[in-house]
Design an enzyme around this catalytic site. Sequence first.
Site, PDB file in Angstrom:
ATOM      1  N   LYS A  11       0.830  -1.202   0.000  1.00 18.38           N
ATOM      2  CA  LYS A  11       0.000   0.000   0.000  1.00 18.38           C
ATOM      3  C   LYS A  11       0.866   1.254   0.000  1.00 18.38           C
ATOM      4  O   LYS A  11       0.605   2.210  -0.742  1.00 18.38           O
ATOM      5  CB  LYS A  11      -0.932   0.017   1.219  1.00 18.38           C
ATOM      6  CG  LYS A  11      -1.860   1.231   1.255  1.00 18.38           C
ATOM      7  CD  LYS A  11      -2.758   1.256   2.469  1.00 18.38           C
ATOM      8  CE  LYS A  11      -2.043   1.750   3.694  1.00 18.38           C
ATOM      9  NZ  LYS A  11      -2.972   2.135   4.797  1.00 18.38           N
ATOM     10  N   GLN A  19       4.537  10.707   7.656  1.00 20.57           N
ATOM     11  CA  GLN A  19       3.917  11.145   6.407  1.00 20.57           C
ATOM     12  C   GLN A  19       3.993  12.656   6.220  1.00 20.57           C
ATOM     13  O   GLN A  19       3.965  13.136   5.080  1.00 20.57           O
ATOM     14  CB  GLN A  19       2.466  10.670   6.357  1.00 20.57           C
ATOM     15  CG  GLN A  19       2.346   9.157   6.262  1.00 20.57           C
ATOM     16  CD  GLN A  19       0.951   8.658   6.577  1.00 20.57           C
ATOM     17  OE1 GLN A  19       0.040   9.451   6.876  1.00 20.57           O
ATOM     18  NE2 GLN A  19       0.760   7.353   6.530  1.00 20.57           N
ATOM     19  N   ASP A  24       2.591  -0.233  12.493  1.00 25.20           N
ATOM     20  CA  ASP A  24       1.478  -1.025  11.977  1.00 25.20           C
ATOM     21  C   ASP A  24       1.529  -2.469  12.461  1.00 25.20           C
ATOM     22  O   ASP A  24       0.538  -3.199  12.351  1.00 25.20           O
ATOM     23  CB  ASP A  24       1.477  -0.996  10.444  1.00 25.20           C
ATOM     24  CG  ASP A  24       0.993   0.332   9.898  1.00 25.20           C
ATOM     25  OD1 ASP A  24       0.376   1.098  10.658  1.00 25.20           O
ATOM     26  OD2 ASP A  24       1.235   0.613   8.712  1.00 25.20           O
ATOM     27  N   ARG A  55      -6.390  -3.444  10.291  1.00 25.74           N
ATOM     28  CA  ARG A  55      -5.348  -4.221  10.965  1.00 25.74           C
ATOM     29  C   ARG A  55      -5.870  -4.853  12.257  1.00 25.74           C
ATOM     30  O   ARG A  55      -5.435  -5.933  12.642  1.00 25.74           O
ATOM     31  CB  ARG A  55      -4.118  -3.354  11.225  1.00 25.74           C
ATOM     32  CG  ARG A  55      -3.506  -2.828   9.936  1.00 25.74           C
ATOM     33  CD  ARG A  55      -2.086  -2.341  10.096  1.00 25.74           C
ATOM     34  NE  ARG A  55      -1.688  -1.571   8.923  1.00 25.74           N
ATOM     35  CZ  ARG A  55      -1.271  -2.118   7.782  1.00 25.74           C
ATOM     36  NH1 ARG A  55      -1.185  -3.422   7.669  1.00 25.74           N
ATOM     37  NH2 ARG A  55      -0.938  -1.347   6.748  1.00 25.74           N
TER      38      ARG A  55
END
Length: 424
Positions: free
Chosen positions: A20, A164, A305, A378
């Site tokens: 992703k 990010q 994550d 997730r």
Amino acid sequence: MKLLVTPSRLSGTIAVSGSKSHTIRGVVFALAAEGRSVLRAPLRSADTLAVLAAAREFGARIEEHPDRWEITGSGGRLADPGRPVDLCNSGTGLRLLTGLAALQDFQIEFDGDASLRTRKMGSLLAALEMLGAEYTAASGGVAPLSIRGPVHGGKTRVDGRLSQFLSSLLIALPLLREDSVVELDELFEQPYVGITLAWLEALGIDCRASEDWLRWEIPGNQHYAPFDRTIPADFSTAAFPLVAAALSGDGVTICNLDFDDAQGDKAVFGMVEAMGGVIRRSGELRVERSPRLRGGEFDLNATPDALPILAVAGAFASGETRLVNVPQARCKETDRIAVMASELGKMGVVVTELPDGLVIQGGRPHGSAELSSHDDHRIGMALAVAALAADGPSEIDAIEAAAVTYPNFVADFQRLGAGFTCRN
């Protein structure tokens, strides 16, 4: 949609879907390039398709083929969509596209679903404001938001606890006429910046970082050339069959993984090995069921994550597992620290929340009648893996959230023998 999970043994071969992180970056770089770029083997998921749709609204010409996307960009000169751009659940897309939007001399509005409206944007917006942008945002600096440029070169500062933000600036600022400098006090999730850097280097963009990556010099007057690249498999996704095979497998082969790629979540394989997982790396990677995992302490700052699935591994391990230095896990689609503590608690696992992580007392989780994904992909997938190795059946709600990153999750696991049954 609910997922009924019956404890099962898994075996066979699984090919992991595309990354992703790479796919979204590929779409954004193609939008910023002048000419036609090709993304081969992209991940087709809810998040990536939302970013692809946004690129189309910004004027990119897009041809979708079964094995590739062909995207013709306009050198960072975006078209005015004339309406808010809906990025659904994609926080990565929102942050990376906000940087490009700040290059334009007209207002661009962004919005998304209820989850996206909780994702922090304030530091990135403030950093762009220091370079000349104007913005409005909902209370707390979240979407819905609007931004108007054009920004100019100069010095700015951004919060590096969400990587990010820095990636957004590194992508946008080379297109300015002037040079820029970005400074940070600290940087979390460094491997995700590494993915951005790998793209920049491949595309010939010059970015100069200090040794600690807290100061960046970005020459202006650069341009993105079109490219043809294949998207590598996603290590974040691979973590789910990895732990499932370690807990309830009879030999599972995970193919198409490139351990030379910049993705930080490849470190999860080493963490599972440190817990006693049996991973054979000769030829294709094969995971055998471990007689009993053992607890350990793992710093997840670079791999946030991985917290949900490593919490599941810890729940079945002997002794105590500590997942630490990952406060940003509270700022994802859900507060993943609180949610995993709550859901594993329903399975009889003793979990203590830390401000920046979890302490898990391992044992044998019980089957539970009602588990919740909290609409977080997730969380849902991690709980499904836990249920496969539990001592009785479980039911997980809203498993369709898995489509954000892994639309074939249920089908792929069923092919391995997972007792998964979907029902409304």
